[in-house]
Design a protein around this motif. Structure first.
Motif, short mmCIF file in Angstrom:
data_model
loop_
_atom_site.label_atom_id
_atom_site.label_comp_id
_atom_site.label_asym_id
_atom_site.label_seq_id
_atom_site.Cartn_x
_atom_site.Cartn_y
_atom_site.Cartn_z
N VAL A 1 39.24 48.18 35.67
CA VAL A 1 37.84 48.61 35.66
C VAL A 1 37.50 49.29 36.99
O VAL A 1 36.82 50.32 37.01
N ILE A 2 37.99 48.73 38.09
CA ILE A 2 37.75 49.34 39.40
C ILE A 2 38.41 50.72 39.45
O ILE A 2 37.81 51.69 39.90
N GLU A 3 39.64 50.82 38.94
CA GLU A 3 40.32 52.12 38.90
C GLU A 3 39.52 53.14 38.09
O GLU A 3 39.38 54.29 38.50
N MET A 4 39.02 52.73 36.93
CA MET A 4 38.25 53.65 36.10
C MET A 4 36.97 54.10 36.80
O MET A 4 36.58 55.26 36.71
N ALA A 5 36.32 53.17 37.50
CA ALA A 5 35.09 53.51 38.21
C ALA A 5 35.37 54.53 39.31
O ALA A 5 34.65 55.52 39.44
N ILE A 6 36.44 54.32 40.06
CA ILE A 6 36.79 55.24 41.13
C ILE A 6 37.24 56.58 40.55
O ILE A 6 36.81 57.64 41.00
N ALA A 7 38.09 56.54 39.53
CA ALA A 7 38.59 57.78 38.93
C ALA A 7 37.44 58.59 38.33
O ALA A 7 37.41 59.82 38.47
N GLY A 8 36.51 57.92 37.67
CA GLY A 8 35.38 58.61 37.08
C GLY A 8 34.50 59.26 38.13
O GLY A 8 33.91 60.32 37.90
N TYR A 9 34.42 58.65 39.28
CA TYR A 9 33.64 59.22 40.38
C TYR A 9 34.34 60.46 40.96
O TYR A 9 33.71 61.45 41.27
N LEU A 10 35.66 60.38 41.07
CA LEU A 10 36.42 61.46 41.68
C LEU A 10 36.69 62.63 40.73
O LEU A 10 36.80 63.77 41.15
N ASP A 11 36.80 62.33 39.43
CA ASP A 11 37.15 63.37 38.45
C ASP A 11 36.43 63.08 37.15
O ASP A 11 36.75 62.13 36.46
N GLU A 12 35.48 63.93 36.80
CA GLU A 12 34.67 63.67 35.61
C GLU A 12 35.48 63.73 34.32
O GLU A 12 35.03 63.26 33.28
N GLU A 13 36.69 64.26 34.37
CA GLU A 13 37.55 64.30 33.19
C GLU A 13 38.53 63.13 33.12
O GLU A 13 39.32 63.03 32.20
N ALA A 14 38.46 62.23 34.08
CA ALA A 14 39.35 61.07 34.11
C ALA A 14 38.95 60.07 33.03
O ALA A 14 37.82 60.08 32.53
N LEU A 15 39.88 59.21 32.68
CA LEU A 15 39.61 58.12 31.74
C LEU A 15 38.43 57.31 32.27
O LEU A 15 38.37 56.98 33.44
N SER A 16 37.48 57.03 31.41
CA SER A 16 36.30 56.30 31.84
C SER A 16 36.01 55.14 30.91
O SER A 16 36.70 54.93 29.92
N PHE A 17 34.93 54.44 31.19
CA PHE A 17 34.52 53.32 30.36
C PHE A 17 34.25 53.76 28.93
O PHE A 17 34.54 53.06 27.98
N VAL A 18 33.69 54.95 28.77
CA VAL A 18 33.35 55.46 27.44
C VAL A 18 34.61 55.68 26.62
O VAL A 18 34.60 55.51 25.41
N ASP A 19 35.71 56.05 27.28
CA ASP A 19 36.96 56.32 26.57
C ASP A 19 37.64 55.05 26.08
O ASP A 19 38.49 55.12 25.20
N CYS A 20 37.30 53.92 26.66
CA CYS A 20 37.99 52.67 26.34
C CYS A 20 37.37 52.03 25.10
O CYS A 20 36.16 51.86 25.01
N LYS A 21 38.22 51.70 24.20
CA LYS A 21 37.78 51.00 22.99
C LYS A 21 38.65 49.75 22.84
O LYS A 21 39.60 49.75 22.07
N PRO A 22 38.31 48.72 23.60
CA PRO A 22 39.17 47.53 23.56
C PRO A 22 39.14 46.87 22.18
O PRO A 22 38.16 46.96 21.45
N LYS A 23 40.25 46.27 21.85
CA LYS A 23 40.35 45.54 20.58
C LYS A 23 39.60 44.22 20.73
O LYS A 23 39.78 43.51 21.69
#
Length: 69
Positions: free
Chosen positions: A45-67
Motif C-alpha cells: 500500500v505504501i508503494e502504491m501511494a508513492i508510485a501514484g504520487y510519482l507517476d499518475e499511470e502507475a498501479l494505484s488503489f483503484v486498480d487493485c481488486k482484492p479477492k
C-alpha cells in the motif's frame, strides 16, 4: 571482500514499518486501514501511494481488486 546488499524491487516489510513509525498517527492509521481493507500487506500500500504520487499511470488503489474470501 565486501559485497553490495541486494537491491530489491519492493519495499521491505521492515523498512515499511520504520517508515510508518515516522508518520503522523492519522496517516499511519489510514495506510494500515487501507491495507487491511484491501487485504494487502502495508508495504504494498505504501508503494502504491508513492508510485501514484510519482507517476499518475502507475498501479494505484483503484486498480487493485482484492479477492474477498
Amino acid at each position: 571482500m565486501q559485497t553490495q546488499p541486494a537491491i530489491t524491487q519492493h519495499l521491505s516489510p521492515e523498512l515499511a514499518q520504520i517508515f510508518l513509525e515516522g508518520l503522523p498517527e492519522h496517516i499511519r492509521t489510514g495506510l494500515e486501514m487501507r491495507a487491511k481493507t484491501m487485504n494487502y500487506p502495508v508495504w504494498a500500500v505504501i508503494e502504491m501511494a508513492i508510485a501514484g504520487y510519482l507517476d499518475e499511470e502507475a498501479l494505484s488503489f483503484v486498480d487493485c481488486k482484492p479477492k474477498l474470501e
